[in-house]
Design a protein around this motif. Structure first.
Motif, PDB file in Angstrom:
ATOM      1  N   VAL A 112       0.838  -1.207   0.000  1.00  0.00           N
ATOM      2  CA  VAL A 112       0.000   0.000   0.000  1.00  0.00           C
ATOM      3  C   VAL A 112       0.868   1.250   0.000  1.00  0.00           C
ATOM      4  O   VAL A 112       0.578   2.224  -0.717  1.00  0.00           O
ATOM      5  CB  VAL A 112      -0.958  -0.011   1.209  1.00  0.00           C
ATOM      6  CG1 VAL A 112      -1.603   1.361   1.400  1.00  0.00           C
ATOM      7  CG2 VAL A 112      -2.037  -1.060   1.016  1.00  0.00           C
ATOM      8  N   LEU A 113       1.933   1.249   0.786  1.00  0.00           N
ATOM      9  CA  LEU A 113       2.814   2.422   0.840  1.00  0.00           C
ATOM     10  C   LEU A 113       3.590   2.628  -0.458  1.00  0.00           C
ATOM     11  O   LEU A 113       4.156   3.694  -0.668  1.00  0.00           O
ATOM     12  CB  LEU A 113       3.781   2.295   2.019  1.00  0.00           C
ATOM     13  CG  LEU A 113       3.147   2.374   3.407  1.00  0.00           C
ATOM     14  CD1 LEU A 113       4.175   2.140   4.493  1.00  0.00           C
ATOM     15  CD2 LEU A 113       2.461   3.732   3.605  1.00  0.00           C
ATOM     16  N   GLN A 114       3.619   1.615  -1.307  1.00  0.00           N
ATOM     17  CA  GLN A 114       4.290   1.745  -2.601  1.00  0.00           C
ATOM     18  C   GLN A 114       3.356   2.240  -3.699  1.00  0.00           C
ATOM     19  O   GLN A 114       3.795   2.457  -4.830  1.00  0.00           O
ATOM     20  CB  GLN A 114       4.891   0.399  -3.015  1.00  0.00           C
ATOM     21  CG  GLN A 114       6.110  -0.011  -2.195  1.00  0.00           C
ATOM     22  CD  GLN A 114       6.637  -1.384  -2.565  1.00  0.00           C
ATOM     23  OE1 GLN A 114       5.949  -2.156  -3.248  1.00  0.00           O
ATOM     24  NE2 GLN A 114       7.832  -1.711  -2.111  1.00  0.00           N
ATOM     25  N   TYR A 151      -7.479  11.888   1.268  1.00  0.00           N
ATOM     26  CA  TYR A 151      -8.240  11.867   0.023  1.00  0.00           C
ATOM     27  C   TYR A 151      -7.720  10.781  -0.918  1.00  0.00           C
ATOM     28  O   TYR A 151      -8.503  10.071  -1.557  1.00  0.00           O
ATOM     29  CB  TYR A 151      -8.180  13.227  -0.663  1.00  0.00           C
ATOM     30  CG  TYR A 151      -8.925  13.270  -1.975  1.00  0.00           C
ATOM     31  CD1 TYR A 151     -10.321  13.257  -1.998  1.00  0.00           C
ATOM     32  CD2 TYR A 151      -8.244  13.310  -3.187  1.00  0.00           C
ATOM     33  CE1 TYR A 151     -11.011  13.280  -3.195  1.00  0.00           C
ATOM     34  CE2 TYR A 151      -8.931  13.341  -4.391  1.00  0.00           C
ATOM     35  CZ  TYR A 151     -10.314  13.330  -4.390  1.00  0.00           C
ATOM     36  OH  TYR A 151     -11.005  13.341  -5.570  1.00  0.00           O
ATOM     37  N   LEU A 152      -6.394  10.661  -0.980  1.00  0.00           N
ATOM     38  CA  LEU A 152      -5.809   9.646  -1.857  1.00  0.00           C
ATOM     39  C   LEU A 152      -6.175   8.240  -1.382  1.00  0.00           C
ATOM     40  O   LEU A 152      -6.541   7.377  -2.190  1.00  0.00           O
ATOM     41  CB  LEU A 152      -4.289   9.811  -1.899  1.00  0.00           C
ATOM     42  CG  LEU A 152      -3.557   9.036  -3.002  1.00  0.00           C
ATOM     43  CD1 LEU A 152      -4.002   9.508  -4.381  1.00  0.00           C
ATOM     44  CD2 LEU A 152      -2.051   9.198  -2.859  1.00  0.00           C
ATOM     45  N   LEU A 153      -6.104   8.016  -0.087  1.00  0.00           N
ATOM     46  CA  LEU A 153      -6.469   6.706   0.450  1.00  0.00           C
ATOM     47  C   LEU A 153      -7.971   6.455   0.323  1.00  0.00           C
ATOM     48  O   LEU A 153      -8.404   5.313   0.153  1.00  0.00           O
ATOM     49  CB  LEU A 153      -6.027   6.603   1.908  1.00  0.00           C
ATOM     50  CG  LEU A 153      -4.504   6.639   2.127  1.00  0.00           C
ATOM     51  CD1 LEU A 153      -4.170   6.536   3.608  1.00  0.00           C
ATOM     52  CD2 LEU A 153      -3.818   5.521   1.356  1.00  0.00           C
ATOM     53  N   GLN A 190      -3.160  -9.365  -2.325  1.00  0.00           N
ATOM     54  CA  GLN A 190      -4.084  -8.312  -1.930  1.00  0.00           C
ATOM     55  C   GLN A 190      -5.527  -8.648  -2.310  1.00  0.00           C
ATOM     56  O   GLN A 190      -5.787  -9.199  -3.378  1.00  0.00           O
ATOM     57  CB  GLN A 190      -3.679  -6.995  -2.597  1.00  0.00           C
ATOM     58  CG  GLN A 190      -2.409  -6.376  -2.038  1.00  0.00           C
ATOM     59  CD  GLN A 190      -2.626  -5.754  -0.663  1.00  0.00           C
ATOM     60  OE1 GLN A 190      -3.692  -5.874  -0.071  1.00  0.00           O
ATOM     61  NE2 GLN A 190      -1.595  -5.122  -0.130  1.00  0.00           N
ATOM     62  N   THR A 191      -6.436  -8.303  -1.400  1.00  0.00           N
ATOM     63  CA  THR A 191      -7.870  -8.442  -1.640  1.00  0.00           C
ATOM     64  C   THR A 191      -8.514  -7.092  -1.328  1.00  0.00           C
ATOM     65  O   THR A 191      -7.900  -6.253  -0.646  1.00  0.00           O
ATOM     66  CB  THR A 191      -8.487  -9.526  -0.739  1.00  0.00           C
ATOM     67  OG1 THR A 191      -8.391  -9.108   0.631  1.00  0.00           O
ATOM     68  CG2 THR A 191      -7.786 -10.866  -0.913  1.00  0.00           C
ATOM     69  N   MET A 250      -8.724  -2.516   5.052  1.00  0.00           N
ATOM     70  CA  MET A 250      -8.232  -2.602   6.429  1.00  0.00           C
ATOM     71  C   MET A 250      -6.901  -1.874   6.580  1.00  0.00           C
ATOM     72  O   MET A 250      -6.696  -1.112   7.533  1.00  0.00           O
ATOM     73  CB  MET A 250      -8.078  -4.067   6.844  1.00  0.00           C
ATOM     74  CG  MET A 250      -9.361  -4.876   6.853  1.00  0.00           C
ATOM     75  SD  MET A 250     -10.513  -4.282   8.113  1.00  0.00           S
ATOM     76  CE  MET A 250     -11.880  -5.413   7.828  1.00  0.00           C
ATOM     77  N   THR A 251      -5.984  -2.109   5.651  1.00  0.00           N
ATOM     78  CA  THR A 251      -4.650  -1.507   5.736  1.00  0.00           C
ATOM     79  C   THR A 251      -4.722   0.003   5.609  1.00  0.00           C
ATOM     80  O   THR A 251      -4.085   0.736   6.367  1.00  0.00           O
ATOM     81  CB  THR A 251      -3.736  -2.081   4.640  1.00  0.00           C
ATOM     82  OG1 THR A 251      -3.740  -3.510   4.713  1.00  0.00           O
ATOM     83  CG2 THR A 251      -2.316  -1.570   4.802  1.00  0.00           C
ATOM     84  N   VAL A 252      -5.502   0.489   4.661  1.00  0.00           N
ATOM     85  CA  VAL A 252      -5.643   1.930   4.468  1.00  0.00           C
ATOM     86  C   VAL A 252      -6.260   2.580   5.706  1.00  0.00           C
ATOM     87  O   VAL A 252      -5.829   3.659   6.141  1.00  0.00           O
ATOM     88  CB  VAL A 252      -6.494   2.217   3.215  1.00  0.00           C
ATOM     89  CG1 VAL A 252      -6.947   3.661   3.179  1.00  0.00           C
ATOM     90  CG2 VAL A 252      -5.699   1.893   1.958  1.00  0.00           C
ATOM     91  N   SER A 253      -7.249   1.939   6.290  1.00  0.00           N
ATOM     92  CA  SER A 253      -7.898   2.479   7.493  1.00  0.00           C
ATOM     93  C   SER A 253      -6.916   2.599   8.648  1.00  0.00           C
ATOM     94  O   SER A 253      -6.910   3.585   9.382  1.00  0.00           O
ATOM     95  CB  SER A 253      -9.082   1.596   7.894  1.00  0.00           C
ATOM     96  OG  SER A 253     -10.061   1.555   6.881  1.00  0.00           O
ATOM     97  N   VAL A 254      -6.064   1.592   8.817  1.00  0.00           N
ATOM     98  CA  VAL A 254      -5.066   1.633   9.887  1.00  0.00           C
ATOM     99  C   VAL A 254      -4.065   2.751   9.644  1.00  0.00           C
ATOM    100  O   VAL A 254      -3.697   3.494  10.571  1.00  0.00           O
ATOM    101  CB  VAL A 254      -4.340   0.279  10.015  1.00  0.00           C
ATOM    102  CG1 VAL A 254      -3.174   0.385  11.002  1.00  0.00           C
ATOM    103  CG2 VAL A 254      -5.305  -0.794  10.487  1.00  0.00           C
ATOM    104  N   ILE A 255      -3.627   2.921   8.400  1.00  0.00           N
ATOM    105  CA  ILE A 255      -2.660   3.967   8.067  1.00  0.00           C
ATOM    106  C   ILE A 255      -3.232   5.344   8.375  1.00  0.00           C
ATOM    107  O   ILE A 255      -2.527   6.245   8.859  1.00  0.00           O
ATOM    108  CB  ILE A 255      -2.248   3.871   6.589  1.00  0.00           C
ATOM    109  CG1 ILE A 255      -1.424   2.600   6.358  1.00  0.00           C
ATOM    110  CG2 ILE A 255      -1.464   5.098   6.141  1.00  0.00           C
ATOM    111  CD1 ILE A 255      -1.086   2.347   4.900  1.00  0.00           C
ATOM    112  N   VAL A 256      -4.521   5.535   8.123  1.00  0.00           N
ATOM    113  CA  VAL A 256      -5.160   6.825   8.378  1.00  0.00           C
ATOM    114  C   VAL A 256      -5.338   7.082   9.877  1.00  0.00           C
ATOM    115  O   VAL A 256      -5.103   8.188  10.366  1.00  0.00           O
ATOM    116  CB  VAL A 256      -6.525   6.892   7.655  1.00  0.00           C
ATOM    117  CG1 VAL A 256      -7.302   8.116   8.100  1.00  0.00           C
ATOM    118  CG2 VAL A 256      -6.323   6.912   6.149  1.00  0.00           C
TER     119      VAL A 256
END
Length: 304
Positions: A69-71, A232-234, A265-266, A272-278
């Protein structure tokens, strides 16, 4: 020698304590579980997460989700924009709230009551989205970084909190500074501002959370992708989770072993990953300001 007698706890008080502690422990777990659920699903095997098999204990732990995701394109620049607007916006809002809150306590301020009511009335009336957009466009703020910062500097609610807090301070502080020859600005910077740490920490938390989580202003005012905020990007990536997952799947080729399936990735893993990063960065700020937050919000609410 005086002996302090220990007060005996009655059965009713003991029952109340047990019920009270039990209630708040359960309430805390209920509040904490959604964040825990996001975290364990973002680090567990993606095929199990997509099947809804991860509820309490993570399985087949990995961090490939975060690496991938970070890439994604634009993430570093968007993160820089979000950090910049949070730091600069919070700093300017705190200074403006402190100064205006201080000035509205000064009897010698010209038309003090009028200007205070003029600011407060904006809490109840809003011109609306289209007039706001036209105003930002006429000020040449659209598609600029400052559209994130300047409109949010003056916040009436924060000004009320600071003004009320300053009114609770001893008047002798300002009187002593005036006797020593300090002017209004000197009194503010050297006497009042250092005494307002609790309420300013409260304002900083409110502002930082609002700036970090905001993405609607990007949607309205920004078309330049270099100025997209991280949120916004996420948000876009969450909406495109299915297509992103398919893109990652196609890039890995057709044949997959069990290990690759677990980290493939699914849509669920991306969400889930994006939500945690935010959420995670702003959660680290609360413990740093917690002791000031409770004191500041209580003292700021003593007087109306």
């Amino acid at each position: 020698m005086n002996v302090i007698e220990k007060k005996e706890v009655t059965p009713g008080e003991r029952i109340f304590q047990v019920v009270n502690i039990t209630f708040f422990v359960i309430f805390t777990l209920i509040c904490f579980y959604p964040f825990y659920y996001l975290l364990i699903n973002s680090i567990s095997a993606n095929n199990l997460s997509a099947a809804g098999a991860i509820n309490l204990i993570p399985r087949n732990i990995h961090i490939e989700n975060y690496i991938q995701v970070l890439q994604l394109s634009g993430i570093p620049l968007a993160a820089l924009v979000s950090v910049g607007r949070t730091v600069i916006g919070t700093l300017l809002t705190v200074i403006a709230s402190a100064f205006l809150g201080f000035m509205f306590t000064q009897q010698k301020m010209w038309k003090r009551k009028f200007w205070y009511r003029f600011v407060i009335v904006t809490m109840y009336f809003n011109a609306g989205l289209i007039p706001m957009f036209i105003t930002m466009k006429n000020l040449h703020l659209t598609n600029t970084f400052w559209v994130y910062v300047l409109p949010a500097i003056v916040q009436p609610f924060n000004i009320i909190l600071v003004k009320t807090f300053i009114e609770s301070l001893p008047k002798s502080l300002e009187e002593a500074a005036e006797l020593d020859g300090a002017g209004t600005l000197t009194t503010f910077w050297k006497v009042i501002l250092p005494s307002c740490t609790p309420i300013l920490a409260t304002v900083a938390i409110f502002t930082a959370v609002g700036q970090w989580n905001s993405f609607q202003d990007t949607l309205i005012y920004i078309t330049d992708q270099r100025l997209y905020s991280l949120q916004y990007l996420l948000y876009q990536y969450i909406n495109q989770a299915s297509s992103l997952a398919a893109m990652v799947k196609n890039s890995t080729g057709g044949a997959l072993n069990m290990g690759a399936i677990a980290t493939q990735q699914t849509p669920t893993s991306i969400r889930m990953t994006v939500s945690v990063i935010v959420v995670l960065p702003i959660m680290f700020i609360y413990p740093m300001f917690q002791k000031y937050f409770v004191k500041g919000i209580m003292l700021g609410a003593v007087k109306g």
